[in-house]
Design a protein around this motif. Structure first.
Motif, PDB file in Angstrom:
ATOM      1  N   LYS A   3     111.057 127.552 113.336  1.00 58.55           N
ATOM      2  CA  LYS A   3     110.140 127.443 114.217  1.00 58.55           C
ATOM      3  C   LYS A   3     110.314 127.809 115.676  1.00 58.55           C
ATOM      4  CE  LYS A   3     106.033 124.854 114.354  1.00 58.55           C
ATOM      5  NZ  LYS A   3     105.092 123.573 113.838  1.00 58.55           N
ATOM      6  N   MET A   4     111.555 127.401 116.217  1.00 60.10           N
ATOM      7  CA  MET A   4     111.826 127.587 117.450  1.00 60.10           C
ATOM      8  C   MET A   4     112.086 128.943 117.793  1.00 60.10           C
ATOM      9  SD  MET A   4     114.634 125.976 120.165  1.00 60.10           S
ATOM     10  CE  MET A   4     114.505 124.143 119.837  1.00 60.10           C
ATOM     11  N   LEU A   5     112.871 129.810 117.112  1.00 60.41           N
ATOM     12  CA  LEU A   5     113.235 131.062 116.979  1.00 60.41           C
ATOM     13  C   LEU A   5     111.940 131.987 116.974  1.00 60.41           C
ATOM     14  CD1 LEU A   5     115.523 133.187 117.115  1.00 60.41           C
ATOM     15  CD2 LEU A   5     115.530 133.052 114.505  1.00 60.41           C
ATOM     16  N   LYS A   6     111.199 131.657 115.987  1.00 60.75           N
ATOM     17  CA  LYS A   6     109.733 132.354 116.119  1.00 60.75           C
ATOM     18  C   LYS A   6     108.912 132.246 117.322  1.00 60.75           C
ATOM     19  CE  LYS A   6     107.072 132.945 112.244  1.00 60.75           C
ATOM     20  NZ  LYS A   6     106.429 132.484 110.831  1.00 60.75           N
ATOM     21  N   LEU A 110     114.137 147.942 124.507  1.00 61.54           N
ATOM     22  CA  LEU A 110     115.316 146.927 123.978  1.00 61.54           C
ATOM     23  C   LEU A 110     114.785 145.470 123.726  1.00 61.54           C
ATOM     24  CD1 LEU A 110     118.182 146.728 122.787  1.00 61.54           C
ATOM     25  CD2 LEU A 110     119.076 146.418 124.982  1.00 61.54           C
ATOM     26  N   ILE A 111     114.269 144.774 124.823  1.00 60.44           N
ATOM     27  CA  ILE A 111     113.597 143.417 124.824  1.00 60.44           C
ATOM     28  C   ILE A 111     112.786 143.433 123.499  1.00 60.44           C
ATOM     29  CG2 ILE A 111     112.179 141.986 125.672  1.00 60.44           C
ATOM     30  CD1 ILE A 111     113.689 142.816 128.532  1.00 60.44           C
ATOM     31  N   PHE A 112     111.861 144.608 123.351  1.00 59.69           N
ATOM     32  CA  PHE A 112     110.731 144.501 122.262  1.00 59.69           C
ATOM     33  C   PHE A 112     111.542 144.442 120.980  1.00 59.69           C
ATOM     34  CE2 PHE A 112     108.105 146.834 119.408  1.00 59.69           C
ATOM     35  CZ  PHE A 112     106.916 145.835 119.609  1.00 59.69           C
ATOM     36  N   ILE A 113     112.389 145.227 120.787  1.00 57.61           N
ATOM     37  CA  ILE A 113     113.296 145.353 119.340  1.00 57.61           C
ATOM     38  C   ILE A 113     113.942 144.043 119.354  1.00 57.61           C
ATOM     39  CG2 ILE A 113     115.056 146.646 118.206  1.00 57.61           C
ATOM     40  CD1 ILE A 113     114.277 149.001 119.707  1.00 57.61           C
ATOM     41  N   VAL A 114     114.370 143.586 120.082  1.00 51.96           N
ATOM     42  CA  VAL A 114     114.935 142.165 119.842  1.00 51.96           C
ATOM     43  C   VAL A 114     114.228 140.985 119.542  1.00 51.96           C
ATOM     44  CG1 VAL A 114     116.262 140.377 121.161  1.00 51.96           C
ATOM     45  CG2 VAL A 114     117.125 142.449 121.588  1.00 51.96           C
ATOM     46  N   GLY A 115     112.927 141.296 120.278  1.00 55.51           N
ATOM     47  CA  GLY A 115     111.945 140.155 119.940  1.00 55.51           C
ATOM     48  C   GLY A 115     111.316 140.285 118.383  1.00 55.51           C
ATOM     49  N   ILE A 116     111.116 141.629 117.938  1.00 53.87           N
ATOM     50  CA  ILE A 116     110.958 141.941 116.792  1.00 53.87           C
ATOM     51  C   ILE A 116     111.801 141.380 115.618  1.00 53.87           C
ATOM     52  CG2 ILE A 116     110.137 143.776 115.024  1.00 53.87           C
ATOM     53  CD1 ILE A 116     107.892 143.201 116.874  1.00 53.87           C
ATOM     54  N   TYR A 117     113.149 141.850 115.829  1.00 50.26           N
ATOM     55  CA  TYR A 117     114.151 141.348 115.139  1.00 50.26           C
ATOM     56  C   TYR A 117     114.207 139.830 114.818  1.00 50.26           C
ATOM     57  CZ  TYR A 117     118.905 140.666 113.041  1.00 50.26           C
ATOM     58  OH  TYR A 117     119.871 140.105 112.456  1.00 50.26           O
ATOM     59  N   TYR A 120     111.294 138.718 112.789  1.00 45.39           N
ATOM     60  CA  TYR A 120     111.654 138.940 111.509  1.00 45.39           C
ATOM     61  C   TYR A 120     112.416 137.825 110.915  1.00 45.39           C
ATOM     62  CZ  TYR A 120     113.217 141.520 107.390  1.00 45.39           C
ATOM     63  OH  TYR A 120     113.851 141.870 106.138  1.00 45.39           O
ATOM     64  N   LYS A 121     113.662 137.906 111.620  1.00 42.91           N
ATOM     65  CA  LYS A 121     114.721 136.579 110.918  1.00 42.91           C
ATOM     66  C   LYS A 121     114.038 135.440 110.710  1.00 42.91           C
ATOM     67  CE  LYS A 121     118.652 138.648 110.498  1.00 42.91           C
ATOM     68  NZ  LYS A 121     119.164 138.675 109.053  1.00 42.91           N
ATOM     69  N   ALA A 122     113.227 134.853 111.847  1.00 42.02           N
ATOM     70  CA  ALA A 122     112.449 133.546 111.680  1.00 42.02           C
ATOM     71  C   ALA A 122     111.517 133.404 110.375  1.00 42.02           C
ATOM     72  CB  ALA A 122     111.859 133.182 112.975  1.00 42.02           C
ATOM     73  N   SER A 123     110.930 134.458 110.300  1.00 46.01           N
ATOM     74  CA  SER A 123     109.968 134.755 109.366  1.00 46.01           C
ATOM     75  C   SER A 123     110.568 134.567 107.670  1.00 46.01           C
ATOM     76  CB  SER A 123     109.136 135.725 109.451  1.00 46.01           C
ATOM     77  OG  SER A 123     108.344 135.792 110.589  1.00 46.01           O
ATOM     78  N   LYS A 124     111.981 134.894 107.574  1.00 44.24           N
ATOM     79  CA  LYS A 124     112.389 134.803 106.196  1.00 44.24           C
ATOM     80  C   LYS A 124     112.751 133.399 105.544  1.00 44.24           C
ATOM     81  CE  LYS A 124     115.037 139.015 105.373  1.00 44.24           C
ATOM     82  NZ  LYS A 124     116.150 139.545 104.972  1.00 44.24           N
TER      83      LYS A 124
END
Length: 124
Positions: A3-6, A110-117, A120-124
């Motif tokens: 949740k914190m990562l999200k 790059l910041i946007f891509i890191v945020g999306i990544y 995505y990882k937090a939603s798994k």
């Protein structure tokens, strides 16, 4: 933890949008801004005095108001020099005619891509 990562990833994505907006505004100024010529009033911090904390900049007067602009590696600027700048309609952003904003665009991307990544990882 997820949740914190999200939440952190959402914050990162928002930061990237702010970066994109700022870079887009600078792009518009470079392409359709008002060209002006200013006279360097002072160079409070020169390139030789510059550090990571205090960057080199010069000051000038425009519309009877004292303004400042980072030197951006232009170390040969001296007091009294005439400098060509481009400004927006509200006269609060000043850019060199040949200022390169590609790095800022790539950093925002790059910041946007890191945020999306991260999201995505937090939603798994």
């Amino acid at each position: 933890m997820d949740k914190m990562l999200k939440y952190a990833s959402i914050l990162i994505i928002l930061i990237s949008f702010v970066s994109f907006y700022k870079t887009f505004q600078e792009y518009k100024i470079l392409n359709s801004g008002n060209k002006i010529t200013v006279s360097v009033f002072s160079v409070p911090i020169s390139c030789s005095e510059s550090s990571k904390i205090s960057k080199a900049y010069f000051t000038f007067y425009f519309n009877e108001k004292k303004q400042s602009k980072r030197l951006e590696g232009r170390c040969s600027i001296n007091v009294g020099d005439k400098i060509n700048l481009i400004t927006n309609d509200s006269k609060d952003v000043f850019l060199f005619e040949d200022e390169d904003i590609h790095f800022e665009f790539l950093a925002g991307l790059l910041i946007f891509i890191v945020g999306i990544y991260c999201y995505y990882k937090a939603s798994k």
